[in-house]
Write an enzyme that holds these catalytic residues in place. Structure first.
Site, PDB file in Angstrom:
ATOM      1  N   ASP A  72       7.274  12.429  46.874  1.00 12.13           N
ATOM      2  CA  ASP A  72       7.255  10.986  46.581  1.00 12.13           C
ATOM      3  C   ASP A  72       7.491  10.206  47.877  1.00 12.13           C
ATOM      4  O   ASP A  72       8.547   9.604  48.068  1.00 12.13           O
ATOM      5  CB  ASP A  72       8.357  10.714  45.531  1.00 12.13           C
ATOM      6  CG  ASP A  72       8.447   9.256  45.121  1.00 12.13           C
ATOM      7  OD1 ASP A  72       7.476   8.516  45.331  1.00 12.13           O
ATOM      8  OD2 ASP A  72       9.511   8.872  44.586  1.00 12.13           O
ATOM      9  N   THR A 114      -5.886   1.354   1.200  1.00 15.98           N
ATOM     10  CA  THR A 114      -7.324   1.391   1.474  1.00 15.98           C
ATOM     11  C   THR A 114      -7.558   1.823   2.911  1.00 15.98           C
ATOM     12  O   THR A 114      -7.134   1.129   3.838  1.00 15.98           O
ATOM     13  CB  THR A 114      -7.937  -0.024   1.312  1.00 15.98           C
ATOM     14  OG1 THR A 114      -7.482  -0.560   0.083  1.00 15.98           O
ATOM     15  CG2 THR A 114      -9.448   0.006   1.372  1.00 15.98           C
ATOM     16  N   GLY A 167       0.845  -1.200   0.000  1.00 17.76           N
ATOM     17  CA  GLY A 167       0.000   0.000   0.000  1.00 17.76           C
ATOM     18  C   GLY A 167       0.880   1.250   0.000  1.00 17.76           C
ATOM     19  O   GLY A 167       1.966   1.245   0.582  1.00 17.76           O
TER      20      GLY A 167
HETATM   21  C1  SPV Z   1      10.104   6.115  40.483  1.00 19.77           C
HETATM   22  O1  SPV Z   1      10.139   6.380  39.290  1.00 19.77           O
HETATM   23  O2  SPV Z   1       9.259   6.564  41.253  1.00 19.77           O
HETATM   24  C2  SPV Z   1      11.095   5.193  41.050  1.00 19.77           C
HETATM   25  C3  SPV Z   1      12.422   5.085  40.446  1.00 19.77           C
HETATM   26  O3  SPV Z   1      10.802   4.585  42.051  1.00 19.77           O
HETATM   27  S1  SPV Z   1      13.449   6.157  41.306  1.00 19.77           S
HETATM   28  O4  SPV Z   1      12.873   7.497  41.251  1.00 19.77           O
HETATM   29  O5  SPV Z   1      14.764   6.115  40.687  1.00 19.77           O
HETATM   30  O6  SPV Z   1      13.545   5.696  42.702  1.00 19.77           O
HETATM   31 MG    MG Z   2       9.108   5.267  43.013  1.00 16.28          MG
END
Ligand code: SPV
Ligand code: MG
Length: 431
Positions: A204, A122, A90
């Site tokens: 985090d 197509t 195609g």
């Molecule tokens: C994350 O991406 O949250 C991880 C990997 O746990 S790190 O940030 O390297 O710990």
């Molecule tokens: Mg992590």
């Protein structure tokens, strides 16, 4: 009799394919190449039929004389071998990343006087619907969940990219590049605790609760098909972890990675600059075993993440933990490091592989980013996770735009570096 070759990488035969066969038939004996699974996941999408089923499907089409397996998406294995008089395709491959393949095929044909026939591609409402249905099937939990295990067996290294929203999921899903004449794309998505938290403006530290993290998963699963590896932090209390496992399985997530820490979890990239406590081998093994006991499917994977190198407890401690966690039922080992030099990661991989040939190894080369995927494969790594690069590229771009609009009291100056609205819209699929 002349021979005509065409390569298929489809799970469904629709009028577009029948057109190709009909046209091919006019020129001679029709041979179909079935693109191998391994090439298909780089070139196109994950197959919903096995290679053997695809071969049978293609053989059943009227007018097809022979079906062969094509392993190389660049046709290097078939064209010099079969030397077809014609290759037919195609004309959609004249543009985009696939054009590199077309150019290469033209070169291969030139060597012996073969010819390329491009016929109008197509694409109509019916074909679009078939494509969408296939995608829906790939996105279903029972298909998506098992795909990580399938990929580990299918490809030297499962390339995994961070996603924390529907939009970033779409980027991981759809980005295909042509490099050195080959197409490439990511295999899987990583729902990073760091990026999921950052997107919400939170630290985090397991502060973003599971309900919210699950919401991110749903946002992503609604618009993508690729398998998901979920960053489960410490996994929380064992009594809670077993519920998390069930919920993730139900959502079609393929794996959770939990790290052997206890108490207030901080991001590993802080290392020993902040106080972090490693869980005991017994405590963490019990959590893994409880999770394995709770899971209902054979597909789901619980991957144990070892923080010994991050916390400077030494190689022997990391290896001892790896042995214990595999014994407790872990389906994979993630080893982490925050050194720029990949030496300690590679030493771990070599030593672990010397005693365990099977258990998948996962690495996250954020700090030791000089290492290539090929080198990781040589040291027995099965999954590479690019854990935060999308977030880290988007953030400075957004900040710069905000600053410049404040600086110039209008948006004209930033416009040139912005994606046109039309392009954003084309990223989003409509039913
Ligand atoms: C994350 O991406 O949250 C991880 C990997 O746990 S790190 O940030 O390297 O710990
Ligand atoms: Mg992590």
């Amino acid at each position: 009799m002349k021979t005509v070759y065409t390569c298929f990488c489809t799970d469904v035969i629709h009028e577009g394919h029948l057109n190709i066969i009909e046209e091919a038939h006019k020129h001679g004996r029709v041979i179909i190449g079935c693109l191998s699974d391994e090439a298909m996941i780089r070139y196109n999408k994950f197959p919903t039929l096995s290679q053997a089923e695809r071969i049978e499907l293609y053989k059943s089409i009227d007018g097809v004389e022979e079906v062969v397996v094509q392993k190389d998406m660049m046709y290097n294995d078939v064209i010099p071998n079969i030397k077809p008089d014609y290759v037919i395709h195609g004309d959609n491959w004249k543009e985009g990343p696939e054009s590199a393949i077309r150019n290469h095929v033209v070169e291969l044909l030139k060597e012996y006087g073969g010819e390329l026939i491009d016929i109008p591609y197509t694409y109509n409402e019916k074909v679009r619907k078939i494509d969408l249905q296939l995608r829906e099937k790939l996105a279903m939990p029972e298909y998506r969940r098992k795909r990580l295990r399938q990929l580990i067996n299918m490809t030297p290294i499962v390339k995994t990219m961070e996603a924390h929203s529907g939009l970033t999921g779409l980027i991981v899903e759809k980005t295909v590049v042509e490099h050195d004449g080959k197409l490439d794309q990511f295999d899987a998505m990583w729902i990073s605790s760091l990026c999921d938290s950052t997107a919400k403006g939170k630290p985090d530290i397991e502060l973003v609760d599971m309900t919210s993290r699950f919401r991110t998963i749903v946002d992503i699963t609604e618009v993508t098909t690729k398998p998901i590896i979920f960053d489960g932090d410490t996994g929380g209390m064992t009594e809670h972890f077993v519920y998390t496992v069930r919920s993730l399985e139900r959502m079609g997530v393929s794996a959770i990675i939990i790290e052997d820490k206890t108490g207030l979890k901080k991001n590993s990239l802080f290392g020993t600059e902040v106080e972090q406590t490693q869980a005991s081998i017994e405590e963490f093994s019990a959590k893994i075993a409880a999770g394995k006991n709770a899971q209902l499917t054979d597909d789901f994977m619980i991957i144990a993440r070892i923080e010994s190198l991050i916390l400077e407890r030494g190689m022997e401690d990391a290896l001892e933990r790896a042995r214990a966690f595999v014994k407790a039922g872990a389906d994979g080992i993630m080893i982490h490091s925050r050194k720029k030099d990949p030496a300690e990661i590679l030493e771990f991989c070599d030593k672990f592989r010397a005693e365990d040939k099977e258990t998948p190894i996962v690495v996250v080369p954020s700090s030791f980013n000089v290492i290539t995927e090929e080198e990781l494969v040589e040291h027995g790594v099965n999954i590479v996770i690019y854990a935060n690069q999308l977030t880290r590229s988007a953030f400075p771009a957004m900040q710069q735009t905000a600053e410049d609009i404040l600086r110039y009291h209008r948006a004209k100056e930033v416009d040139e570096r912005l994606m046109p609205i039309k392009q954003i819209i084309t990223l989003i699929d409509e039913l």
